[in-house]
Design an enzyme around this catalytic site. Structure first.
Site: not given
Length: 312
Positions: A10, A15, A80, A82, A139
């Site tokens: 994510a 990355k 990158e 994606q 969280c």
């Protein structure tokens, strides 16, 4: 045997930093690693890949692959990934299978709506090895979703590809992505899109005349409240090795709620492991605020300002 690797994670999972370090490791061993990225990603410059951690490296474009002599390279790294097309992923498969050169791709798995990108779709289908680079939601749970934030809210519609960094995207766990719940309060380091914070920094009670130059070379930190920017500050490394707080600004509607104190406390803690002193040049009328947090007056100027210093 050469392999095609897809390492996904994510937003904010380091990355690009990982990709740059892999290239460095090859170079350290006297080998060549070719860094590539899709041409549409120009956020860090046309032929540069840059990490939010501050690491950067020169690169070529994936679109130039046919014109590159790959025989001189021991590895190909793609950042990158994606944004790749199916045809480009096929070319990378051919590099692995036809030339015996390992290819390591880094990228997001899914877009802000939870749908696979074209590049990640085919990398998931064809890669020999698929690895997850993990990061966490506000969280504390594992973050697997990439939320696009527009006007402080999680966006549900829009174009699949909208380039942006911490100012536009945040990694969330599946639960908080589905609920559209952003962190009640968090402080992020902003590496891309710094110019969006200039109006807030310039609107400070005592704006620094050199803030634009400081912003370009310094570190920008933003205090976010439920996805909205409530404050920002810039840290700059001084020639003597100390750090200097060049500006700390709280949005007008957010003043009086303790956000300035929270941001300053966070920066003091952050700087403690990186320098022995933290300086701040402020108007004399604001000095008392900083003195509460351990700053002492060092030099007063003729224009009503005072240089403060805090030992770390």
């Amino acid at each position: 045997m050469a392999k095609l690797y897809f390492r996904y994670g994510a937003m904010g999972s380091s990355k690009t930093a990982n990709a740059i370090m892999v290239q460095y490791n090859y170079q350290e061993r006297g080998q060549n690693a070719l860094m590539l990225k899709p041409q549409l990603d120009s956020r860090d410059g046309e032929r540069v890949v840059g990490s939010r951690s501050g690491l950067s490296a020169p690169c070529r474009f994936v679109e130039e692959l046919d014109g590159i002599d790959l025989s001189v390279y021991d590895c190909v790294i793609v950042d990158e990934a994606q944004f790749l097309t199916k045809a480009q992923v096929q070319k990378l498969v051919d590099v692995v299978d036809g030339m015996g050169i390992p290819v390591i791709c880094y990228g997001l798995r899914a877009d802000f709506q939870g749908n696979l990108f074209e590049g990640s779709h085919w990398l998931m289908a064809w890669a020999d090895t698929i690895e997850e680079i993990k990061t966490v939601c506000w969280c504390g749970r594992k973050a697997i979703m990439n939320a696009r934030v527009v006007d402080g809210r999680v966006a549900r519609a829009g174009a699949q590809i909208v380039l942006g960094g911490n100012e536009s995207y945040v990694a969330l766990c599946r639960k908080h992505w589905a609920l559209g719940e952003l962190s009640p309060l968090e402080i992020r380091r902003i590496a891309a899109g710094k110019e969006a914070y200039l109006p807030l920094l310039k609107a400070a009670d005592s704006p620094d005349d050199t803030i634009e130059a400081s912003l370009a070379s310094g570190e920008l930190y933003a205090l976010m409240v439920s996805g909205q920017t409530a404050g920002a500050a810039v840290l700059l490394r001084r020639e003597d090795g100390a750090l200097e707080l060049k500006n700390l600004a709280i949005a007008g509607e957010c003043r009086g709620r303790g956000y300035g104190e929270k941001l300053l406390q966070h920066l003091i803690k952050l700087c403690a492991s990186r320098a022995d002193r933290l300086y701040a040049m402020v108007d004399v009328k604001h000095a008392a605020f900083y003195e509460v947090f351990g700053f002492e007056r060092d030099v007063e100027t003729l224009d009503g300002k005072v240089l403060l210093v805090r030992k770390l």
